[in-house]
Design an enzyme around this catalytic site. Structure first.
Site, PDB file in Angstrom:
ATOM      1  N   GLU A  92       0.829  -1.210   0.000  1.00 61.67           N
ATOM      2  CA  GLU A  92       0.000   0.000   0.000  1.00 61.67           C
ATOM      3  C   GLU A  92       0.863   1.259   0.000  1.00 61.67           C
ATOM      4  O   GLU A  92       1.922   1.292   0.626  1.00 61.67           O
ATOM      5  CB  GLU A  92      -0.858   0.040   1.264  1.00 61.67           C
ATOM      6  N   CYS A 105       3.421   8.666   0.437  1.00 59.83           N
ATOM      7  CA  CYS A 105       3.761   7.860   1.617  1.00 59.83           C
ATOM      8  C   CYS A 105       3.921   6.421   1.133  1.00 59.83           C
ATOM      9  O   CYS A 105       2.985   5.847   0.573  1.00 59.83           O
ATOM     10  CB  CYS A 105       2.643   7.966   2.657  1.00 59.83           C
ATOM     11  N   CYS A 112       5.054  -6.479   7.966  1.00 55.95           N
ATOM     12  CA  CYS A 112       6.009  -5.906   8.926  1.00 55.95           C
ATOM     13  C   CYS A 112       6.230  -6.903  10.065  1.00 55.95           C
ATOM     14  O   CYS A 112       5.271  -7.503  10.551  1.00 55.95           O
ATOM     15  CB  CYS A 112       5.481  -4.585   9.483  1.00 55.95           C
ATOM     16  N   CYS A 116       3.589  -4.308  16.375  1.00 53.75           N
ATOM     17  CA  CYS A 116       2.919  -3.258  17.161  1.00 53.75           C
ATOM     18  C   CYS A 116       1.434  -3.625  17.303  1.00 53.75           C
ATOM     19  O   CYS A 116       0.771  -3.978  16.319  1.00 53.75           O
ATOM     20  CB  CYS A 116       3.078  -1.895  16.500  1.00 53.75           C
ATOM     21  N   CYS A 119      -1.486  -2.104  14.997  1.00 53.79           N
ATOM     22  CA  CYS A 119      -1.187  -1.888  13.581  1.00 53.79           C
ATOM     23  C   CYS A 119      -1.576  -3.093  12.732  1.00 53.79           C
ATOM     24  O   CYS A 119      -1.226  -4.230  13.053  1.00 53.79           O
ATOM     25  CB  CYS A 119       0.303  -1.598  13.435  1.00 53.79           C
ATOM     26  N   GLY A 159       5.935  -1.735   7.072  1.00 59.86           N
ATOM     27  CA  GLY A 159       7.336  -2.120   7.183  1.00 59.86           C
ATOM     28  C   GLY A 159       8.127  -1.218   8.106  1.00 59.86           C
ATOM     29  O   GLY A 159       7.723  -0.095   8.405  1.00 59.86           O
ATOM     30  N   GLU A 160       9.243  -1.752   8.571  1.00 54.73           N
ATOM     31  CA  GLU A 160      10.183  -0.974   9.392  1.00 54.73           C
ATOM     32  C   GLU A 160      11.389  -0.672   8.496  1.00 54.73           C
ATOM     33  O   GLU A 160      12.221  -1.550   8.235  1.00 54.73           O
ATOM     34  CB  GLU A 160      10.583  -1.795  10.629  1.00 54.73           C
ATOM     35  N   SER A 191      10.355   6.967   8.984  1.00 50.87           N
ATOM     36  CA  SER A 191       9.718   6.663  10.267  1.00 50.87           C
ATOM     37  C   SER A 191      10.221   5.320  10.794  1.00 50.87           C
ATOM     38  O   SER A 191      10.287   4.342  10.054  1.00 50.87           O
ATOM     39  CB  SER A 191       8.205   6.597  10.053  1.00 50.87           C
ATOM     40  N   SER A 214       8.377   6.393  16.259  1.00 51.80           N
ATOM     41  CA  SER A 214       7.077   6.008  16.820  1.00 51.80           C
ATOM     42  C   SER A 214       7.265   5.719  18.302  1.00 51.80           C
ATOM     43  O   SER A 214       7.867   4.712  18.663  1.00 51.80           O
ATOM     44  CB  SER A 214       6.558   4.743  16.123  1.00 51.80           C
ATOM     45  N   LEU A 215       6.755   6.606  19.136  1.00 53.34           N
ATOM     46  CA  LEU A 215       6.966   6.459  20.582  1.00 53.34           C
ATOM     47  C   LEU A 215       5.724   5.831  21.230  1.00 53.34           C
ATOM     48  O   LEU A 215       5.801   4.793  21.863  1.00 53.34           O
ATOM     49  CB  LEU A 215       7.277   7.831  21.186  1.00 53.34           C
ATOM     50  N   HIS A 216       4.607   6.486  21.087  1.00 54.16           N
ATOM     51  CA  HIS A 216       3.287   5.958  21.467  1.00 54.16           C
ATOM     52  C   HIS A 216       3.095   5.656  22.950  1.00 54.16           C
ATOM     53  O   HIS A 216       2.053   5.109  23.328  1.00 54.16           O
ATOM     54  CB  HIS A 216       2.935   4.704  20.651  1.00 54.16           C
ATOM     55  N   ASN A 290      -6.167   5.105  14.125  1.00 57.23           N
ATOM     56  CA  ASN A 290      -7.019   4.495  13.107  1.00 57.23           C
ATOM     57  C   ASN A 290      -7.364   3.094  13.593  1.00 57.23           C
ATOM     58  O   ASN A 290      -6.498   2.215  13.573  1.00 57.23           O
ATOM     59  CB  ASN A 290      -6.224   4.370  11.799  1.00 57.23           C
ATOM     60  N   CYS A 333      -3.564   1.685   7.798  1.00 59.94           N
ATOM     61  CA  CYS A 333      -2.451   1.165   7.017  1.00 59.94           C
ATOM     62  C   CYS A 333      -2.334  -0.352   7.194  1.00 59.94           C
ATOM     63  O   CYS A 333      -2.302  -0.856   8.303  1.00 59.94           O
ATOM     64  CB  CYS A 333      -1.184   1.852   7.510  1.00 59.94           C
TER      65      CYS A 333
HETATM   66  S1  SF4 Z   1       3.536   0.610  13.345  1.00 58.50           S
HETATM   67 FE1  SF4 Z   1       5.165   0.515  11.805  1.00 58.50          FE
HETATM   68  S2  SF4 Z   1       6.753  -0.717  12.813  1.00 58.50           S
HETATM   69 FE2  SF4 Z   1       4.882  -1.079  13.998  1.00 58.50          FE
HETATM   70  S3  SF4 Z   1       3.991  -2.926  13.073  1.00 58.50           S
HETATM   71 FE3  SF4 Z   1       3.078  -1.152  12.020  1.00 58.50          FE
HETATM   72  S4  SF4 Z   1       4.335  -0.835  10.196  1.00 58.50           S
HETATM   73 FE4  SF4 Z   1       5.502  -2.132  11.615  1.00 58.50          FE
END
Ligand code: SF4
Length: 343
Positions: A92, A105, A112, A116, A119, A159-160, A191, A214-216, A290, A333
């Protein structure tokens, strides 16, 4: 021998290839430029001699990813693309429209591995890394479909990116190259969920990109629940790496913070976050979550978001709430890929 795909060849590789064909090196620059203008047919490269076009046609080709599905927002022109890759995997990407132009983007991996909890991209794990050519292709395909050059690129899709480090660096170089996309490093954002060794490496690349972390969560207890990477690289170590990055690059870091109802959005969390980020050259981007089908996390209500923002601002932390784009096509996403994917 099969034909060689010139998409994804670096300029040096292209020069070597042209040498093998008995052609001068400057032809490589000409071809490189055409590729990143979005051309895939050698006949369209009007400054190449006919003899070279013939040689290229018999030994090479230029691949292009296909648009598999496309969802367009009626509200603000945001477009969500699902692209089909050569091996039939799908990824995507998103185009966002701003007054200054379009932002692409893009994804850096199929799926990934990071796990997380909020996600969708990580459900099912990672399939494979994308090559830098496939990352570039997402930008090219968006530009071609929009008939407009991308002004900014954010590597924030599935992805990371720092787990795909070498391909990422090649991609950043081609984005920045005046012969290719010619996008300034300051208009590129990478990111990461916080892969410390690669944050350190990135700080030494002399590429003044924007780094978004990404801290969260404001502490290990909450972050361990949301982001498994925190068990490997806990929050204080991550912040040390961020400080190192800031000192080395003199660039401000953006911390992404998805606000999740009753998980990380309390006033205590906002105070704790303020304390954590005090005196750091940083910006906090608050993101209304989201929601992902089938998971237990909900977005914070708007008044809680405003309260959280106010506390950070009152504590002197530069903060904004991310503007929601394409909310009528707001599948989080990774969700589209999951619903459309057969593999
Ligand atoms: S937030 Fe980013 S690093 Fe975490 S699982 Fe989703 S895509 Fe991967």
């Amino acid at each position: 021998m099969g034909k060689i795909d010139l998409k994804g060849c670096t300029l040096t590789q292209l020069q070597d290839y042209l040498k093998e064909l008995g052609e001068p090196a400057f032809r490589a620059k000409q071809i490189f430029k055409w590729i990143y203008k979005g051309y895939t047919q050698f006949e369209q490269m009007t400054d190449l001699p006919k003899g070279l076009v013939k040689k290229l046609k018999s030994s090479a080709y230029i691949s292009m990813i296909d648009i598999y599905k496309k969802y367009e927002s009626d509200l603000d022109g945001t477009v969500k693309y699902v692209f089909s890759l050569k091996d039939k995997n799908i990824v995507e990407s998103v185009k966002m429209k701003y007054s200054f132009g379009i932002t692409a983007c893009i994804s850096s991996q199929v799926g990934c591995p990071m796990g997380c909890a909020f996600c969708a991209s990580t459900i099912g794990g990672v399939v494979r890394n994308l090559s830098w050519g496939e990352m570039a292709d997402q930008v090219l395909a968006i530009e071609k479909d929009s008939n407009q050059k991308a002004r900014r690129v954010v590597i924030m899709g599935s992805g990371e990116p720092l787990l795909n480090y070498d391909e990422l660096i090649n991609f950043l170089k081609v984005l920045n190259s005046p012969l290719a996309f010619n996008i300034g490093y300051r208009r590129i954002t990478v990111s990461t969920c916080g892969i410390i060794p690669e944050i350190i490496n990135l700080s030494k690349e002399n590429m003044p990109i924007n780094l978004a972390v990404s801290l969260h969560a404001p502490n290990n207890d909450i972050r361990n629940v949301l982001m498994p990477i925190n068990k490997r690289y806990p929050i204080l170590q991550l912040l040390d790496a961020c400080k190192y990055y800031i000192i080395n690059t003199k660039r401000r870091i953006t911390f992404e913070y998805a606000l999740i109802d009753r998980i990380n959005d309390s006033e205590e969390c906002a105070q704790e976050l303020s304390e954590l980020l005090k005196n750091l050259l940083c910006h906090v981007n608050l993101i209304p979550l989201n929601p992902v089908d089938g998971n237990k996390f909900n977005r914070s209500n708007p008044s809680q978001v405003r309260k959280f923002e106010r506390i950070l601002l009152n504590n002197g932390i530069s903060t904004t709430v991310r503007r929601e784009m394409g909310s009528d096509i707001e599948a989080a996403c990774g969700q589209l890929r999951r619903s459309l994917s057969t593999r």
